[in-house]
Structures are given as C-alpha cells and as structure tokens.
Design a protein around this motif. Structure first.
Motif, PDB file in Angstrom:
ATOM      1  N   LEU A  25     -13.760   0.699  -6.207  1.00  0.00           N
ATOM      2  CA  LEU A  25     -12.458   0.033  -5.630  1.00  0.00           C
ATOM      3  C   LEU A  25     -13.362  -0.353  -4.163  1.00  0.00           C
ATOM      4  CD1 LEU A  25     -10.049  -1.101  -5.632  1.00  0.00           C
ATOM      5  CD2 LEU A  25      -9.375   1.143  -4.101  1.00  0.00           C
TER       6      LEU A  25
ATOM      7  N   GLY B 263       2.992   0.268 -13.506  1.00  0.00           N
ATOM      8  CA  GLY B 263       3.028  -0.862 -12.984  1.00  0.00           C
ATOM      9  C   GLY B 263       4.042  -1.829 -12.319  1.00  0.00           C
TER      10      GLY B 263
ATOM     11  N   SER C 107      -1.574  -3.417  -3.900  1.00  0.00           N
ATOM     12  CA  SER C 107      -1.541  -1.904  -5.173  1.00  0.00           C
ATOM     13  C   SER C 107      -0.155  -2.115  -6.304  1.00  0.00           C
ATOM     14  CB  SER C 107      -1.820  -1.099  -4.061  1.00  0.00           C
ATOM     15  OG  SER C 107      -2.505  -1.213  -3.394  1.00  0.00           O
ATOM     16  N   THR C 108      -0.368  -1.805  -7.230  1.00  0.00           N
ATOM     17  CA  THR C 108       0.499  -0.727  -8.040  1.00  0.00           C
ATOM     18  C   THR C 108       0.549   0.080  -8.128  1.00  0.00           C
ATOM     19  OG1 THR C 108      -0.485  -2.889  -9.406  1.00  0.00           O
ATOM     20  CG2 THR C 108       0.706  -0.546 -11.216  1.00  0.00           C
TER      21      THR C 108
ATOM     22  N   ASN D 101      -6.191   1.009 -11.436  1.00  0.00           N
ATOM     23  CA  ASN D 101      -6.939   2.290 -12.070  1.00  0.00           C
ATOM     24  C   ASN D 101      -6.565   1.633 -13.399  1.00  0.00           C
ATOM     25  OD1 ASN D 101      -8.009   4.408 -13.181  1.00  0.00           O
ATOM     26  ND2 ASN D 101      -7.658   5.253 -11.240  1.00  0.00           N
TER      27      ASN D 101
ATOM     28  N   TYR E   5      -4.684   3.251 -15.926  1.00  0.00           N
ATOM     29  CA  TYR E   5      -2.832   2.770 -16.261  1.00  0.00           C
ATOM     30  C   TYR E   5      -3.489   1.801 -16.517  1.00  0.00           C
ATOM     31  CZ  TYR E   5      -1.978   6.258 -12.340  1.00  0.00           C
ATOM     32  OH  TYR E   5      -2.034   7.010 -11.289  1.00  0.00           O
TER      33      TYR E   5
ATOM     34  N   SER F  72       0.816  -1.393  -0.215  1.00  0.00           N
ATOM     35  CA  SER F  72      -0.202   0.180   0.153  1.00  0.00           C
ATOM     36  C   SER F  72       0.920   1.316  -0.355  1.00  0.00           C
ATOM     37  CB  SER F  72      -1.259   0.653   1.566  1.00  0.00           C
ATOM     38  OG  SER F  72      -1.616   0.899   1.276  1.00  0.00           O
ATOM     39  N   GLN F  73       0.570   2.370  -0.707  1.00  0.00           N
ATOM     40  CA  GLN F  73       1.345   3.699  -1.201  1.00  0.00           C
ATOM     41  C   GLN F  73       0.357   4.679   0.418  1.00  0.00           C
ATOM     42  OE1 GLN F  73       4.108   3.370  -2.708  1.00  0.00           O
ATOM     43  NE2 GLN F  73       5.449   5.443  -2.360  1.00  0.00           N
ATOM     44  N   THR F  74      -0.953   4.506  -0.263  1.00  0.00           N
ATOM     45  CA  THR F  74      -1.415   5.593   0.643  1.00  0.00           C
ATOM     46  C   THR F  74      -2.378   4.593   1.119  1.00  0.00           C
ATOM     47  OG1 THR F  74      -3.621   6.085  -1.391  1.00  0.00           O
ATOM     48  CG2 THR F  74      -1.641   7.566  -1.555  1.00  0.00           C
ATOM     49  N   GLY F  75      -2.780   3.697   1.218  1.00  0.00           N
ATOM     50  CA  GLY F  75      -3.261   3.493   2.629  1.00  0.00           C
ATOM     51  C   GLY F  75      -4.888   2.406   2.525  1.00  0.00           C
ATOM     52  N   THR F  76      -4.933   2.590   1.014  1.00  0.00           N
ATOM     53  CA  THR F  76      -6.092   1.501   0.769  1.00  0.00           C
ATOM     54  C   THR F  76      -5.980   0.102   0.958  1.00  0.00           C
ATOM     55  OG1 THR F  76      -6.703   3.376  -0.999  1.00  0.00           O
ATOM     56  CG2 THR F  76      -8.232   1.369  -1.046  1.00  0.00           C
TER      57      THR F  76
ATOM     58  N   ARG G  46      10.313  13.922  -2.639  1.00  0.00           N
ATOM     59  CA  ARG G  46       9.315  12.215  -3.176  1.00  0.00           C
ATOM     60  C   ARG G  46      10.485  11.338  -3.805  1.00  0.00           C
ATOM     61  NH1 ARG G  46       4.025  10.993  -5.904  1.00  0.00           N
ATOM     62  NH2 ARG G  46       4.164   9.683  -7.116  1.00  0.00           N
TER      63      ARG G  46
ATOM     64  N   GLY H 183       3.303   3.950 -10.199  1.00  0.00           N
ATOM     65  CA  GLY H 183       4.421   4.055 -11.076  1.00  0.00           C
ATOM     66  C   GLY H 183       3.651   3.348 -12.640  1.00  0.00           C
TER      67      GLY H 183
ATOM     68  N   PHE I 282      -3.169  -2.164 -15.902  1.00  0.00           N
ATOM     69  CA  PHE I 282      -3.861  -2.483 -14.468  1.00  0.00           C
ATOM     70  C   PHE I 282      -3.652  -3.865 -14.348  1.00  0.00           C
ATOM     71  CE2 PHE I 282      -8.485  -4.051 -13.694  1.00  0.00           C
ATOM     72  CZ  PHE I 282      -8.561  -2.852 -12.917  1.00  0.00           C
ATOM     73  N   VAL I 283      -3.839  -3.203 -12.883  1.00  0.00           N
ATOM     74  CA  VAL I 283      -3.222  -4.159 -10.997  1.00  0.00           C
ATOM     75  C   VAL I 283      -2.495  -4.937 -11.683  1.00  0.00           C
ATOM     76  CG1 VAL I 283      -5.522  -4.268 -10.181  1.00  0.00           C
ATOM     77  CG2 VAL I 283      -5.270  -6.111 -11.990  1.00  0.00           C
TER      78      VAL I 283
ATOM     79  N   LEU J 270      -5.279  -3.768  -6.247  1.00  0.00           N
ATOM     80  CA  LEU J 270      -6.122  -2.850  -6.735  1.00  0.00           C
ATOM     81  C   LEU J 270      -5.558  -1.777  -7.718  1.00  0.00           C
ATOM     82  CD1 LEU J 270      -5.362  -3.581  -3.449  1.00  0.00           C
ATOM     83  CD2 LEU J 270      -6.738  -1.600  -3.335  1.00  0.00           C
TER      84      LEU J 270
END
Ligand code: FAD
Ligand code: FMN
Length: 495
Positions: free
Chosen positions: A188, A64, A59-60, A151, A154, A1-5, A494, A62, A157-158, A149
């Motif tokens: 999602l 992929g 989660s994915t 989007n 992109y 997870s990058q942003t917590g989902t 970043r 960048g 995707f996943v 997870l």
C-alpha cells in the motif's frame, strides 16, 4: 481513516507540501459534519482565481462501507450527487452490461470518462433524482484528487475511494486525475508513493506552481532540520500526586483514538488454557467482569470486544532509557499552536505518566512505515544511522526495508534501542511520530442472556519467530493471557 493509514498519508502530503510552498491543511472528514461547504470551499481556501483544491484519502471498511469518521461526509456528498448506493459504478455498469470495472493495473484504475452515459444518469448509477438535496454545483470551484485505500481480498475493493471520486464529480467538483488506488494486500505504501510522486505532485505543481514541475519520480528534498512538532508537553511538578486525566468533550477527542477516552477498566475473573500440554501453541478462555461497567458495556453474543493492549514493561523501559525519558514524570499534551483548531485535538487522556503513554498509546512493536523511517532519520545524530534510515525510506531501498524491517519484524522500539541508538528526541516528537497503539478485537463467545455481567472471549496467543531466531509475542494476546493472577483490561464494545 479507521486505523490511521490514510491519516498518516495525509500528514505526509502536508509535510511535503509545506516544504514545496503549498499551504496545506489536514482535515479529518468528521470535522466536515457541521459545515462541509464552509470547510472545503470557504473564501480562505480559495486562490486569487477563486478556486480551492482538495486531496481525499479514502479508506474502505465493512463490506464496502465508509470509515466511522467519513460516514456523515458520505451522507452529504451522496445526497448532493443524487446517489443512494455505495457502488454507483457497479450499478451503472450492470445496467449497461459492459462487463464492469475490473481493471487491475497497479495504482490507478481506469475510470469511465466524463460525458459517459452512466456518469450523467443518476438512475443508471443507482441514483435518486427525487431528492431535493441534489446539487450538481455544490462543489463548484473545487479541484480534487482521490486516492483510495483498500485491500483486494475484499469484494468491494476501494469502494469508498470510487464513491468519493464519483460523487464529488457529480456534485460539481473538477476531477484533476483518475482515482489513485492502494492495495493493502500488497504494498500500500509503495502504491501511495508512486501515485503521490508521479501523479499528484507533478500535477499540482504544474497547475499551481507553473514552471517548476519535478522530473518523473523526483522526491522532495529531505530536510536536515528537526521537523516541526504539532504538540507541546507540559510537565507536572515532580512531586505532584498522580493526576486524573482532564475531562475531554466528545468533539475534542481525536476521532481515530476515541476509544482511548471511552473504554472501561474491567477485572478479569477467569483465564483458562484450553489446549493440552501435547498440543502446540496456546489458546485461552477469558472471563471479564463487566458488572460495574454499566451501559458502557452492554453486549450481544458475537459482538466484537475491543481491547486496548499494553506494551510489555521491558520494552517500555528500554525505549524510555534510549530516549532519556523519566517514566514517572507526568505530563499534559497540548497542541503547539494554542487557540487554533482545538476540535479533535486530544490524542489520548492526559495528564498521564510517560510510562502510561509509552505502554498504552504508542505502537512500539509494529514495523514502521517507510515515511516514519524518514522522519526518524531527522533525529539520528550518527550520520551512519541517518543514512541507513534514509536509504530504507527511499524508493531504491525498498527491498532492504522489506527484508530488514518488515521481514525481520522490527518495531520502533528495536530501532531506537538497538539499530539506531543515536536517535534522540523529546517526548512530544516521539508521540507525534510513533503510530498510536490500535485496539484488538475479540469475538464475544458468551451469551448475553446467560451472562449479562461477564464477557467471555477465546484468545489464540500469537507467537512468531523472527529470522534471527528470536520470538515475537503478540502484544494484546499475551497481555490478556498474562492476567492469570487477576488484573484489569481496558475494553469497549465495538458493535
Ligand atoms: C473482527 C475481529 C475479530 C477477532 N476475533 C478474534 C478472536 O475471537 N480470537 C482471537 O484470538 N483473535 C481474534 N482476532 C484477532 C485479534 O484481534 C488480534 O489481531 C490477535 O490477537 C493478535 O493481536 P496481538 O496484539 O497479540 O498481535 P500483534 O502484536 O498485533 O501482532 C500482529 C501481527 O504482526 C506481526 N508482528 C507485528 N510486529 C511484530 C514484531 N515486532 N515481530 C514479529 N512479528 C510482528 C505478528 O507476526 C502478527 O502477524 C479478531 C480480529 C478481528 C479484526
Ligand atoms: C474490518 C476491515 C474491513 C475492510 N473492508 C474493506 C473493504 O470492504 N474493501 C476494501 O477495499 N478494503 C477493506 N479493508 C482494508 C482497508 O481499507 C485497508 O487496510 C486500509 O489501508 C485501512 O486504512 P486506515 O488505516 O486508514 O483505516 C478492510 C479492513 C478491515 C480491517
């Protein structure tokens, strides 16, 4: 997870699993860096039949690519599976010229079956069978499920869900069901719930509990008792002088909130409006003085500057009032189970004041997820509030949730202060329930060779009208634009 989902989905599985009698442990993949086999397949994780099991929520990012905390994990599993590329299925499909895997069937995508030629041929899957590390029995004894997870906007995707699913299988783990897929471009959370309730729980219960398989779509009962809290707060004496936060080792910082510990406060030297009065909206040019930040903030032009936003004072004060919290009180946040699993336990720097905690570390304005509404319901003293929250958290209440929470841009602050004022909870419960404030990124427009001591960014102020006519002001863009009479911003680079 990058942003917590993915992390919040894992916690939801843990909560529900424990209610159903499973012993669940949430593992941040970064923790597996030192001893993946030990963490996943240790004796303690195994049943009497010698098997262990894991659910991977991937989660994915960048193009992929893995999230930062999953990079080392993929380094190992790709090695064990003998795979070099991040897109083994695509590589295999190309070689086979079978048109690729572009199914679009909601929450689960068709996978190549076991025994498929590509599945058994590392070369066809972009593999590398020269590698000594390849171990087709590495995950022997482990049953697994993967939910990816991503989007659909992109290209890949996943990709990381697919890669994990592919590599785990190649390295000896036993796939219990086809890959589950959630699309952040659509709904999602609904994709995850559908997979969890219709695939994961029935399968796990049938396999490990036996005769107690829930009917299709059945959800675990919502408990009325206060949820267990993973943290405790230790308040400093009322008259204590403002305290510096404890020094935390890198390995003890929570992986998705490391930036809270590593960012630097830098003065803003220039804020200039770029639009004319006739031009609607607002875009500002900001110059941030990094001369005292040292190596922590070296940059290259077009890097992305991470900015830690601060919630508006009025919102912070209204939440504190609704929850009867003393904004000036200072506290230290500690894991509730002392002595257990301290690594990656520190969520944000403490001791800090309640004001600092609500202003910097709690996302008070984004729409809460349905699972968070369900948690909030447990703290509502008024049965009407509780019923409304549970209704919107349920599958049947999805349309109401979409219009009243998402569509109306209602944040947790609005819920505890206005919509469900009977909600009351101690600070540590609020900290555990409320999503963390995420950094916002701004592309650096200055040249590092011309301006080595300052970073320039161009910020478009985000303003949105709610259906009731009130105006939502973007937290970070307005925080930055408000630095007119100098001030400091907390930032990190970043890239
Ligand atoms: C790699 C990268 C580079 C970027 N570079 C730049 C750049 O150079 N310049 C720039 O200006 N931006 C840039 N952005 C976007 C920037 O990071 C922020 O997303 C943007 O400034 C909005 O942040 P905010 O905190 O002001 O808005 P937020 O408060 O995060 O609001 C974001 C969205 O949520 C909605 N929303 C959330 N809660 C509510 C609510 N309660 N009521 C109403 N609406 C709500 C808003 O309508 C909006 O659509 C970049 C983003 C990325 C990922
Ligand atoms: C910068 C960025 C890059 C992303 N790249 C991809 C991608 O390549 N493929 C994909 O399917 N999703 C991609 N996503 C979508 C995320 O995987 C998705 O939003 C996910 O729910 C985030 O989960 P997390 O909160 O656990 O990090 C990207 C999102 C962002 C913000």
């Amino acid at each position: 997870s990058q942003t917590g989902t993915a992390e919040s989905f894992a916690q939801e599985i843990a909560r529900e699993g424990e209610d159903m009698g499973f012993k669940v442990r949430v593992v941040d993949l970064e923790e597996t860096e030192e001893d993946l086999h030990g963490i996943m397949l240790d004796e303690r994780t195994r049943d009497a039949d010698g098997r262990s099991r894991a659910v991977f929520l991937m989660s994915t990012y960048g193009e992929g690519e893995p999230t930062d905390n999953a990079a080392a994990f993929f380094g190992v599993v790709k090695g064990k599976a003998g795979i070099r590329t991040n897109f083994p299925e695509q590589e295999g499909s190309r070689k086979d010229d079978d048109g690729g895997d572009d199914d679009d069937d909601g929450f689960a995508e068709e996978k190549k079956g076991e025994g498929d030629d590509d599945d058994d041929d590392p070369e066809a899957a972009g593999g590398n069978d020269d590698d000594d590390d390849v171990d087709p029995k590495f995950f022997d004894g482990m049953d697994y499920l993967v939910f990816g997870l991503g989007n659909r906007q992109y290209e890949h995707f996943v990709a990381m869900g697919k890669l994990a699913d592919f590599c785990l299988n190649k390295a000896g783990a036993n796939r219990l069901a086809e890959l589950g897929i959630g699309d952040d471009d659509d709904d999602l959370e609904a994709d995850f719930e559908k997979w969890k309730d219709e695939v994961m729980w029935p399968l796990l219960k049938a396999r490990y509990v036996g005769d107690d398989v829930p009917a299709e779509g059945e959800k675990p009962e919502v408990k009325e008792k206060l949820p267990a809290c993973p943290y405790v707060t230790e308040y400093l004496p009322k008259d204590a002088a403002p305290s510096e936060p404890d020094v935390i080792k890198a390995e003890d910082m929570h992986t998705s909130t490391k930036h809270y510990f590593t960012s630097v406060d830098c003065p803003v030297s220039v804020v200039r409006e770029l639009r004319t009065k006739e031009d609607p909206g607002s875009t500002v040019h900001l110059e941030i003085d990094i001369s005292k930040a040292g190596d922590a903030l070296r940059y290259n032009t077009a890097d992305n500057l991470g900015v830690l936003p601060v919630n508006d004072d009025s919102i912070v004060e209204s939440v504190a009032k609704a929850l009867s919290l003393d904004l000036d009180a200072q506290f230290r946040l500690k894991p509730a189970r002392d002595g257990e699993e301290h690594r990656h336990a520190a969520l944000f720097p403490t001791p800090c004041s309640v004001r600092e905690c609500l202003a910097r570390y709690c996302d008070l304005t984004s729409a809460p997820r349905r699972s968070e509404l369900k948690l909030l319901a447990a703290y509502a003293r008024d049965p009407l509030d509780r019923t409304a929250l549970l209704r919107m958290a349920s599958k049947e209440g999805k349309a109401e949730y979409k219009s009243k929470i998402m569509g109306a841009h209602v944040g947790i602050a609005d819920i505890v202060t206005k919509l469900c004022p009977s909600i009351s909870m101690p600070l540590e419960h609020f900290v555990a329930l409320c999503p963390r404030m995420l950094p916002r990124y701004y592309t650096i427009s200055s040249s590092s060779s011309v301006h080595p001591d300052s970073v320039h960014i161009t910020v478009s102020l985000l303003t949105a009208e709610r259906p009731d006519g009130s105006i939502y002001k973007g937290v970070c863009s307005h925080h930055l634009a408000g630095m007119v009479n100098s001030g400091t911003v907390r930032v990190f680079n970043r890239d």
